[in-house]
Motif scaffolding. Structure first.
Motif, PDB file in Angstrom:
ATOM      1  N   HIS A  60     -11.644  72.367  58.781  1.00  0.00           N
ATOM      2  CA  HIS A  60     -10.170  71.811  58.957  1.00  0.00           C
ATOM      3  C   HIS A  60      -9.269  72.826  59.933  1.00  0.00           C
ATOM      4  N   PHE A  61      -9.432  74.055  59.800  1.00  0.00           N
ATOM      5  CA  PHE A  61      -8.762  74.929  60.729  1.00  0.00           C
ATOM      6  C   PHE A  61      -9.084  74.772  62.208  1.00  0.00           C
ATOM      7  N   LEU A  62     -10.461  74.598  62.622  1.00  0.00           N
ATOM      8  CA  LEU A  62     -10.876  74.316  63.714  1.00  0.00           C
ATOM      9  C   LEU A  62     -10.630  73.094  64.344  1.00  0.00           C
ATOM     10  N   THR A  63     -10.232  71.832  63.722  1.00  0.00           N
ATOM     11  CA  THR A  63      -9.864  70.714  64.071  1.00  0.00           C
ATOM     12  C   THR A  63      -8.553  70.667  64.444  1.00  0.00           C
ATOM     13  N   TYR A  64      -7.748  71.629  63.726  1.00  0.00           N
ATOM     14  CA  TYR A  64      -6.262  72.170  63.991  1.00  0.00           C
ATOM     15  C   TYR A  64      -6.263  72.691  65.454  1.00  0.00           C
ATOM     16  N   LEU A  65      -7.165  73.959  65.414  1.00  0.00           N
ATOM     17  CA  LEU A  65      -7.080  74.702  66.475  1.00  0.00           C
ATOM     18  C   LEU A  65      -7.667  74.248  67.766  1.00  0.00           C
ATOM     19  N   GLY A  66      -8.612  73.541  67.752  1.00  0.00           N
ATOM     20  CA  GLY A  66      -9.329  73.006  68.846  1.00  0.00           C
ATOM     21  C   GLY A  66      -8.747  71.614  69.214  1.00  0.00           C
ATOM     22  N   PRO A  67      -8.874  70.504  68.710  1.00  0.00           N
ATOM     23  CA  PRO A  67      -8.571  69.165  69.396  1.00  0.00           C
ATOM     24  C   PRO A  67      -7.002  69.022  69.235  1.00  0.00           C
ATOM     25  N   ASP A  68      -6.459  69.729  68.241  1.00  0.00           N
ATOM     26  CA  ASP A  68      -5.194  69.701  68.008  1.00  0.00           C
ATOM     27  C   ASP A  68      -4.492  70.711  69.087  1.00  0.00           C
ATOM     28  N   GLN A  69      -4.562  71.771  68.885  1.00  0.00           N
ATOM     29  CA  GLN A  69      -3.991  72.896  69.708  1.00  0.00           C
ATOM     30  C   GLN A  69      -4.418  73.196  71.022  1.00  0.00           C
ATOM     31  N   SER A  70      -5.829  72.680  71.260  1.00  0.00           N
ATOM     32  CA  SER A  70      -6.409  73.113  72.452  1.00  0.00           C
ATOM     33  C   SER A  70      -6.778  74.349  72.728  1.00  0.00           C
ATOM     34  N   PHE A  71      -7.059  75.123  71.568  1.00  0.00           N
ATOM     35  CA  PHE A  71      -7.094  76.679  71.660  1.00  0.00           C
ATOM     36  C   PHE A  71      -6.126  77.470  72.062  1.00  0.00           C
ATOM     37  N   ASP A  72      -5.041  76.778  71.987  1.00  0.00           N
ATOM     38  CA  ASP A  72      -3.649  77.705  72.507  1.00  0.00           C
ATOM     39  C   ASP A  72      -3.058  78.672  71.359  1.00  0.00           C
ATOM     40  N   LEU A  73      -3.536  79.871  71.098  1.00  0.00           N
ATOM     41  CA  LEU A  73      -3.109  80.662  70.233  1.00  0.00           C
ATOM     42  C   LEU A  73      -1.852  80.964  70.041  1.00  0.00           C
ATOM     43  N   ALA A  74      -1.151  81.019  71.135  1.00  0.00           N
ATOM     44  CA  ALA A  74       0.270  81.286  71.193  1.00  0.00           C
ATOM     45  C   ALA A  74       1.170  79.984  70.561  1.00  0.00           C
ATOM     46  N   GLY A  75       0.765  78.841  71.146  1.00  0.00           N
ATOM     47  CA  GLY A  75       1.287  77.622  70.408  1.00  0.00           C
ATOM     48  C   GLY A  75       0.941  77.565  69.047  1.00  0.00           C
ATOM     49  N   MET A  76      -0.136  77.921  68.688  1.00  0.00           N
ATOM     50  CA  MET A  76      -0.553  77.990  67.323  1.00  0.00           C
ATOM     51  C   MET A  76       0.420  78.767  66.375  1.00  0.00           C
TER      52      MET A  76
END
Length: 214
Positions: free
Chosen positions: A90-106
């Motif tokens: 669940h977290f990876l689908t948010y971090l990856g496809p949703d946030q494009s692995f943008d940690l600052a944006g997350m």
């Protein structure tokens, strides 16, 4: 019933059953059958299965006591780890496809949007539980400290329900169902603790004190 519960084949069968939701998601991805919004579908599916496995895990203790099936405890760790597995997806689908692995944006999203904040809190609470789920960690921490730590699952389950409720906004039937199940399981634990304390107090009162005169 005991022979079935202690069988290694039963545990293997439960493990495979727990993988069915993951296999279904993989099959849907292969077939491109995730609906008009694939990311949203994956997030909802993995979130649902996280809450379901948290409920399954919380059911083990009352079921083993109410139905006098102590060997059910063999499945609690597995179910808890599958809850962590699905919340990680669940977290990876948010971090990856949703946030494009943008940690600052997350991090900005976590701080800005309350439903993400509480959902992220649930995920973080489950990390130490997954890490310390082995017998080796029970020995290192000691039984009491290990039990105290693993009570974080109660907070994680409540946070998960709140996260879902705030997310859906309109059709809240499913989060309310999960909330009712989690509430019943936590109330059962509270009642079990209360009556256990009460019975222990009665035993202490009923036991006469013995004095030794020298």
């Amino acid at each position: 019933m005991r022979a079935l519960l202690v069988s290694k084949w039963t545990k293997a069968a439960v493990f495979l059953i727990c993988l069915i939701p993951f296999a279904d998601l993989v099959w849907r991805i292969i077939k491109s059958d995730l609906g008009a919004n694939p990311v949203e579908y994956l997030q909802h599916a993995t979130g649902d299965w996280t809450l379901r496995f948290l409920v399954f895990t919380l059911c083990i203790t009352p079921f083993r006591k109410l139905f006098k099936l102590p060997d059910l405890i063999r499945f609690r760790r597995m179910l808890g780890l599958f809850a962590f597995f699905y919340v990680s997806l669940h977290f990876l689908t948010y971090l990856g496809p949703d946030q494009s692995f943008d940690l600052a944006g997350m991090w900005k999203d976590v701080a800005k949007r309350p439903f993400i904040t509480v959902g992220f809190t649930a995920f973080v609470l489950l990390i130490p539980l997954a890490i310390t789920s082995t017998a080796g960690w029970i020995r290192r921490l000691g039984g009491k400290r290990w039990q105290m730590l693993h009570r974080c699952i109660y907070v994680a389950a409540v946070c998960g329900v709140i996260h879902y409720y705030w997310l859906v906004k309109s059709d809240v039937r499913k989060p309310l169902l999960y909330g009712a199940l989690v509430a019943m399981l936590l109330l059962w634990r509270l009642g079990d603790w209360f009556f256990k304390r009460r019975s222990q107090a009665h035993v202490r009162v009923a036991t006469p004190s013995v004095s030794v005169n020298s």
